[in-house]
Design an enzyme around this catalytic site. Structure first.
Site, mmCIF file in Angstrom:
data_model
loop_
_atom_site.group_PDB
_atom_site.id
_atom_site.type_symbol
_atom_site.label_atom_id
_atom_site.label_comp_id
_atom_site.label_asym_id
_atom_site.label_seq_id
_atom_site.Cartn_x
_atom_site.Cartn_y
_atom_site.Cartn_z
ATOM 1 N N ALA A 53 -1.614 43.230 70.541
ATOM 2 C CA ALA A 53 -1.657 44.554 69.569
ATOM 3 C C ALA A 53 -1.166 45.734 70.052
ATOM 4 O O ALA A 53 -0.449 46.654 69.456
ATOM 5 C CB ALA A 53 -2.866 44.812 68.898
ATOM 6 N N CYS A 60 7.164 38.420 77.731
ATOM 7 C CA CYS A 60 8.443 37.586 77.090
ATOM 8 C C CYS A 60 8.340 36.161 77.645
ATOM 9 O O CYS A 60 7.506 36.131 78.795
ATOM 10 C CB CYS A 60 9.599 38.036 77.477
ATOM 11 S SG CYS A 60 10.156 39.825 76.625
ATOM 12 N N GLU A 62 10.527 34.308 79.094
ATOM 13 C CA GLU A 62 11.382 34.068 80.352
ATOM 14 C C GLU A 62 10.496 34.591 81.296
ATOM 15 O O GLU A 62 10.070 33.809 82.498
ATOM 16 C CB GLU A 62 12.508 35.006 80.270
ATOM 17 C CG GLU A 62 13.606 34.618 79.180
ATOM 18 C CD GLU A 62 13.320 35.323 77.810
ATOM 19 O OE1 GLU A 62 12.287 35.508 77.454
ATOM 20 O OE2 GLU A 62 14.408 35.813 77.257
#
Length: 143
Positions: A53, A60, A62
Site C-alpha cells: 500500500a 519488482c 526481477e
C-alpha cells in the site's frame, strides 16, 4: 521466437518465470509479473512482484528473483526471463530493475515473454545504455 526455439535450460527458465507470475501480489495495479534468473552454474531462481500500500515499498519480480539468487550465494547471473500479462507487446523491465542488472551482469541475456509464450531476446546493455556502474565510483573526481 517461440519457446521451442530455445535450449532446454532457457525453456526451463522461461517456464519458471511463467509459474512465478501466478504468485504475484498486486492488489493495487493488478499488473502481474513473473521472473526467473539463471546463474552461471545452472541454478534457476524465480520471483514475482510484491506490491505494498506504501508504493515505494513494492518490489519488482526481477529484483525478487535476483535477491533470491544472491541470498543463496549465487551472484553470477547469466540470464533472466520476464513475463507479464500484456498481450500485444514485449514489456521491458523498469529503470530500477535495469540498474539492478548493471550490478550483476550487463552482458546477461534477457528474455522478454508475452502470455502466448513468444519471446524476444535482448541484453541488459541494450536496455540500459550508458549505465551508472560500480566503476564510476572509482573514477577521479573534483575535490
Amino acid at each position: 521466437m517461440n519457446l521451442q526455439s530455445f535450449d532446454q535450460i532457457i525453456q526451463d527458465l522461461i517456464n519458471a518465470a511463467v509459474k512465478a507470475k501466478d504468485n504475484a501480489h498486486c492488489p493495487y495495479s493488478d499488473f502481474r509479473v513473473g521472473s526467473a534468473v539463471l546463474t552461471e552454474d545452472g541454478h534457476i531462481f524465480s520471483g514475482a512482484n510484491v506490491e505494498n500500500a506504501s508504493c515505494g515499498l513494492s518490489i519488482c519480480a526481477e529484483r525478487v528473483a535476483i535477491c533470491k539468487a544472491v541470498s543463496e550465494g549465487k551472484q553470477n547471473i547469466k540470464a533472466i526471463a520476464v513475463i507479464c500479462d500484456v498481450k500485444n507487446d514485449f514489456t521491458g523491465s523498469c529503470g530500477a530493475c535495469r540498474q539492478f542488472f548493471e550490478e550483476f551482469n550487463m552482458k546477461m541475456d534477457i528474455y522478454l515473454v508475452k502470455p502466448d509464450l513468444t519471446v524476444k531476446k535482448v541484453t541488459a546493455e541494450e536496455l540500459l545504455p550508458m549505465s551508472f556502474n560500480p566503476k564510476a565510483l572509482q573514477e577521479e573526481r573534483i575535490s
